[in-house]
Design an enzyme around this catalytic site. Structure first.
Site, mmCIF file in Angstrom:
data_model
loop_
_atom_site.group_PDB
_atom_site.id
_atom_site.type_symbol
_atom_site.label_atom_id
_atom_site.label_comp_id
_atom_site.label_asym_id
_atom_site.label_seq_id
_atom_site.Cartn_x
_atom_site.Cartn_y
_atom_site.Cartn_z
ATOM 1 C CD GLN A 269 -2.966 -4.802 6.617
ATOM 2 O OE1 GLN A 269 -2.943 -3.797 5.915
ATOM 3 N NE2 GLN A 269 -3.619 -5.895 6.270
ATOM 4 C CE LYS B 164 -3.656 -2.579 2.228
ATOM 5 N NZ LYS B 164 -4.223 -3.088 3.491
ATOM 6 C CG ASP C 138 -8.995 -0.597 5.290
ATOM 7 O OD1 ASP C 138 -8.859 -0.824 4.075
ATOM 8 O OD2 ASP C 138 -8.214 -1.017 6.163
#
Ligand code: NAP
Length: 307
Positions: free
Chosen positions: A109, A65, A132
């Site tokens: 994450q 990312k 997200d």
């Protein structure tokens, strides 16, 4: 007189859905949008990521990312925290990013170490920076068709379907796997009354009985299970579209050089049966990163939440 011979037994021509290539196309378009944004706002969007511990898969995802951000021209900020960080200290780091005006969006994450409550952490993220799309405010808005950050993987899947002109209206979509980040949101998105929806969706999971009978009805089959090669040839209808979300590392301790990533679909045996299929790697994975990048640009532009 011309005779045309139509052999009904000719197998359908399988087309590979090339997520890597589509992601590259989107990157090019995003660079143009980014240039315009930076010029008019005199600043560059920033995506931050919190990585807790050193799980190799999580590290690889986060690094990917960060690398993609740099490649496109976004700023990125990686916050690395030890695996034994307390929940309280992690929540304090989340709060810092919530209050950091230079950060447009950020992710934590997953998975997190067992002693940390993932739901508590997800709820602590400011939904306006939740690129997200995991926060219940964004999830709820998605379910009601309101502007929101779509969860990155389902967002990526819808971009792939759109790019390949795969019609969803009136189709029977079977999603196997009901996680909050993939299976459940994609089933909601595809069943909504929208251009990329209007499908009839069946959401299957580990308690589903006679799974093959259901998957065999799928015009579009989406596998998000986490078991290598789980979807076999006998579970797929002739000519179906198969979207493989799974990313599973298959390790060979005797010869680590042959370690590889495979999907939830038995690609080699299924590919001859379907009209379209995503490979692993190179299918949904690169599009998930693009979903995140697109959400970050929306965050910087305050497109979803203007104030
Ligand atoms: P997850 O949270 O572990 O959920 C797995 C789902 O599969 C659950 O709903 C589970 O059912 C279902 N399942 C398990 N065994 C089953 C069986 N025998 N029959 C039918 N359903 C079964 O997984 P996830 O986070 O959604 O991830 C799924 C896969 O996608 C993983 O390989 C992950 O690495 C990958 N992934 C890839 C991307 C990407 O960008 N490509 C993004 C996210 C995840 P229950 O609910 O009944 O337990």
């Amino acid at each position: 007189m011309t005779y045309i011979c139509i052999d009904q037994n000719i197998p359908p021509v399988m087309k590979l859905i090339d997520g890597k290539a589509v992601a590259e196309e989107i990157k090019s378009l995003t660079k143009i949008e980014l240039y315009d944004f930076t010029k008019s706002n005199n600043r560059t969007p920033t995506l931050a990521a919190i990585l807790v511990g050193d799980n190799p898969a999580s590290k690889a995802y986060v690094n990917n990312k960060v690398r993609t951000c740099k490649e496109i021209g976004f700023n990125s900020l990686l916050v690395k925290l030890p695996a034994d960080i307390s929940e309280e200290d992690l929540l304090a780091e989340v709060e810092k990013l919530n209050n950091n005006d230079d950060v447009d969006g950020f992710i934590v994450q997953l998975p997190l170490p067992k002693h940390i409550d993932e739901i508590k952490v997800t709820l602590a993220i400011d939904h306006k920076k939740d690129v997200d799309g995991f926060h219940p405010i964004n999830f709820g808005r998605m379910a009601q068709g309101l502007p929101c950050y779509l969860p990155a993987t389902p967002y990526g899947i819808t971009m792939l379907l759109e790019r390949y002109n795969i019609e969803t209206a009136g189709k029977h979509v079977v999603v196997v796997g009901r996680s909050n980040i993939v299976g459940t949101p994609i089933s909601i998105l595809l069943s909504r009354k929208t251009k990329l929806g209007d499908a009839t969706v069946t959401l299957a999971h580990s308690r589903t009985k006679n799974l093959s009978d259901i998957t065999l009805q799928a015009d579009i089959l989406i596998a998000a299970i986490g078991i290598p090669g789980f979807i076999t040839e006998d579970m797929v209808k002739e000519d179906a579209v198969v979207i493989d979300v799974g990313i599973n590392r298959v390790e060979n301790p005797d010869n680590p050089e042959t370690n590889k990533l495979v999907g939830d679909v038995d690609f080699e045996n299924v590919k001859g049966k379907c009209s379209y299929i995503t490979p692993v790697p190179g299918g949904v994975g690169p599009m998930t990163v693009m979903g995140l990048i697109m959400n970050t640009l929306k965050a910087a532009k305050k497109e979803i939440y203007p104030s």
